[in-house]
Write a protein that holds these residues in place. Structure first.
Motif, PDB file in Angstrom:
ATOM      1  N   TRP B  83      44.234 -17.572  45.166  1.00  0.00           N
ATOM      2  CA  TRP B  83      44.470 -17.191  43.759  1.00  0.00           C
ATOM      3  C   TRP B  83      43.144 -17.236  42.976  1.00  0.00           C
ATOM      4  O   TRP B  83      42.830 -16.329  42.199  1.00  0.00           O
ATOM      5  CB  TRP B  83      45.491 -18.154  43.147  1.00  0.00           C
ATOM      6  N   SER B  84      42.359 -18.268  43.202  1.00  0.00           N
ATOM      7  CA  SER B  84      41.062 -18.400  42.517  1.00  0.00           C
ATOM      8  C   SER B  84      40.135 -17.236  42.868  1.00  0.00           C
ATOM      9  O   SER B  84      39.483 -16.654  41.994  1.00  0.00           O
ATOM     10  CB  SER B  84      40.364 -19.705  42.908  1.00  0.00           C
ATOM     11  N   LEU B  85      40.092 -16.899  44.146  1.00  0.00           N
ATOM     12  CA  LEU B  85      39.229 -15.787  44.585  1.00  0.00           C
ATOM     13  C   LEU B  85      39.697 -14.477  43.965  1.00  0.00           C
ATOM     14  O   LEU B  85      38.888 -13.641  43.567  1.00  0.00           O
ATOM     15  CB  LEU B  85      39.236 -15.686  46.114  1.00  0.00           C
ATOM     16  N   ASN B  86      41.025 -14.330  43.899  1.00  0.00           N
ATOM     17  CA  ASN B  86      41.601 -13.123  43.308  1.00  0.00           C
ATOM     18  C   ASN B  86      41.178 -12.988  41.841  1.00  0.00           C
ATOM     19  O   ASN B  86      40.788 -11.907  41.387  1.00  0.00           O
ATOM     20  CB  ASN B  86      43.129 -13.196  43.445  1.00  0.00           C
ATOM     21  N   ILE B  87      41.236 -14.100  41.128  1.00  0.00           N
ATOM     22  CA  ILE B  87      40.823 -14.088  39.711  1.00  0.00           C
ATOM     23  C   ILE B  87      39.324 -13.778  39.609  1.00  0.00           C
ATOM     24  O   ILE B  87      38.896 -12.949  38.805  1.00  0.00           O
ATOM     25  CB  ILE B  87      41.146 -15.457  39.050  1.00  0.00           C
ATOM     26  N   PHE B  88      38.540 -14.421  40.471  1.00  0.00           N
ATOM     27  CA  PHE B  88      37.083 -14.263  40.422  1.00  0.00           C
ATOM     28  C   PHE B  88      36.658 -12.813  40.703  1.00  0.00           C
ATOM     29  O   PHE B  88      35.744 -12.291  40.067  1.00  0.00           O
ATOM     30  CB  PHE B  88      36.438 -15.213  41.438  1.00  0.00           C
ATOM     31  N   PHE B  89      37.331 -12.168  41.642  1.00  0.00           N
ATOM     32  CA  PHE B  89      36.906 -10.817  42.028  1.00  0.00           C
ATOM     33  C   PHE B  89      37.634  -9.703  41.268  1.00  0.00           C
ATOM     34  O   PHE B  89      37.363  -8.530  41.484  1.00  0.00           O
ATOM     35  CB  PHE B  89      37.091 -10.603  43.526  1.00  0.00           C
ATOM     36  N   THR B  90      38.591 -10.051  40.434  1.00  0.00           N
ATOM     37  CA  THR B  90      39.286  -8.978  39.687  1.00  0.00           C
ATOM     38  C   THR B  90      38.978  -9.081  38.181  1.00  0.00           C
ATOM     39  O   THR B  90      37.840  -8.868  37.778  1.00  0.00           O
ATOM     40  CB  THR B  90      40.811  -8.999  39.957  1.00  0.00           C
ATOM     41  N   ASP B  91      39.970  -9.430  37.375  1.00  0.00           N
ATOM     42  CA  ASP B  91      39.784  -9.382  35.920  1.00  0.00           C
ATOM     43  C   ASP B  91      39.119 -10.624  35.317  1.00  0.00           C
ATOM     44  O   ASP B  91      38.737 -10.624  34.158  1.00  0.00           O
ATOM     45  CB  ASP B  91      41.143  -9.133  35.229  1.00  0.00           C
ATOM     46  N   ARG B  92      39.003 -11.671  36.082  1.00  0.00           N
ATOM     47  CA  ARG B  92      38.378 -12.936  35.641  1.00  0.00           C
ATOM     48  C   ARG B  92      39.068 -13.565  34.425  1.00  0.00           C
ATOM     49  O   ARG B  92      38.428 -14.157  33.566  1.00  0.00           O
ATOM     50  CB  ARG B  92      36.883 -12.734  35.350  1.00  0.00           C
ATOM     51  N   ILE B  94      41.825 -16.296  33.386  1.00  0.00           N
ATOM     52  CA  ILE B  94      42.609 -17.415  33.917  1.00  0.00           C
ATOM     53  C   ILE B  94      43.915 -17.518  33.148  1.00  0.00           C
ATOM     54  O   ILE B  94      43.922 -17.799  31.940  1.00  0.00           O
ATOM     55  CB  ILE B  94      41.805 -18.738  33.825  1.00  0.00           C
TER      56      ILE B  94
END
Lengths: 193, 159
Positions: B83-92, B94
């Motif tokens: 989930w963290s990686l997904n946030i980091f590499f997409t819309d950022r 949280i």
């Protein structure tokens, strides 16, 4: 603490040449591959041992045996690469070679103070002074290895004095390694013998 | 249903107590090799279990309980990492859901850490310690007398 590699009566010239030209492929790669994973496991056990010693003052016996087995394995491979023993070095932490004798008596109790000293200041009072000595010894070992290679090729025997020197170098490394792996409280001497 | 008798602390050799304790300390494996991936601890616990399960029932039990209890924590942590990686590499961005999940995951890890340490100390003293659910499951697997272990029963009573 024992670290002995018995000097063979005679060394095989054929094996010497085979090791020199193909040793990297048939000894180096397979052993390095397996030792990488075995060492990872060893480092996990050493990490756990650190905390166990800190709380109980004892190195877990089975972890100690595993790490000692790892050192024996490494000694066999090194002895083979230094042309000190013939034959293929056995894989594994429970294998042995009749000419390579490596042992550390199991310490019933280890000092917690020394443990913390090694952990926090080991780099200064162990690794730095011994590292400097071992660096120059490593340079000398390369020269000795080169000379002994020709000696074995022409005479079929490993010169006793050169054997002693290389053995001393490996022994020195072993003692530093054992001390820094928390396997003994005895400070490694600055000596080849 | 028959069970093997439980070994008492004074009957267990020091070495087995240490091996049993080590099973719970596999939760530090990732720290030990400097690779902060949740799966490392699980792999270490699996390796430890297979290396130690034949030593004694006491070591077998603690290795198995440690391994089983590590599975949910690993899954929770993996989900958090993904989930963290997904946030980091997409819309950022949280989200609140992510924060809630991270808190739950954190609490789960703290509980796992505390109970594993308690279990490690108990095992070091040669005592049994049962986790919720996994304790019973491990006890059943390790200490239950299996039919094939009793040998072939040729003669049977008349009633």
């Amino acid at each position: 603490m024992t670290f002995e590699i018995k000097r063979q009566e005679s060394n095989s010239r054929g094996e010497l040449l085979l090791r020199t030209f193909f040793g990297f492929f048939y000894i180096g790669i397979p052993h390095a591959f397996l030792m990488f994973f075995a060492s990872l496991w060893g480092s996990i056990l050493t990490f756990i041992s650190f905390w166990t010693i800190l709380f109980t003052g004892r190195y877990p016996e089975s972890y100690f045996e595993y790490n000692l087995g790892l050192m024996r394995w490494s000694a066999r491979v090194n002895a083979s690469f230094f042309n000190m023993i013939d034959g293929y070095p056995a894989f594994g932490t429970s294998s042995s070679h009749p000419d390579v004798l490596v042992d550390i008596p199991y310490p019933e109790n280890l000092s917690r103070g020394t443990l913390l000293l090694k952990f926090f200041l080991g780099i200064f009072y162990v690794l730095l002074p011994h590292g400097i000595c071992l660096f120059f010894l490593a340079l000398a070992s390369n020269l000795v290895l080169f000379i002994s290679w020709w000696a074995v090729l022409f005479t079929g025997k490993f010169p006793a004095s050169l054997h002693e020197f290389l053995l001393g170098y490996l022994r020195w490394n072993f003692r530093v390694n054992a001390y820094m792996s928390y396997m003994t409280d005895k400070y490694p001497p600055f000596s080849l013998s | 249903m028959e069970y093997y008798p439980l070994p008492q602390p004074e009957e267990i050799p020091e070495r087995e107590k240490e091996d049993a304790m080590g099973a719970y300390l596999m939760m530090f494996a990732a720290v030990a090799i400097g690779l902060p991936l949740p799966v490392i601890n699980l792999i270490a616990a699996i390796v430890y279990f297979y290396l130690n399960k034949s030593k004694s029932r006491f070591v077998y039990f603690h290795s198995l309980q440690s391994l089983l209890s590590q599975i949910p924590t690993t899954l929770i942590n993996w989900a958090l990492v993904i989930w963290s990686l997904n946030i980091f590499f997409t819309d950022r961005i949280i989200s609140d859901e992510f924060i809630a999940y991270a808190i739950v995951a954190g609490i789960a890890n703290i509980f796992y850490f505390i109970f594993s340490l308690i279990a490690a100390f108990k095992a070091r003293k040669g005592k049994m310690y049962y986790f919720l659910l996994f304790g019973k499951l491990s006890y059943g697997i390790v200490f239950k007398v299996k039919e094939n272990e009793m040998g072939t029963i040729e003669n049977k009573p008349p009633f």
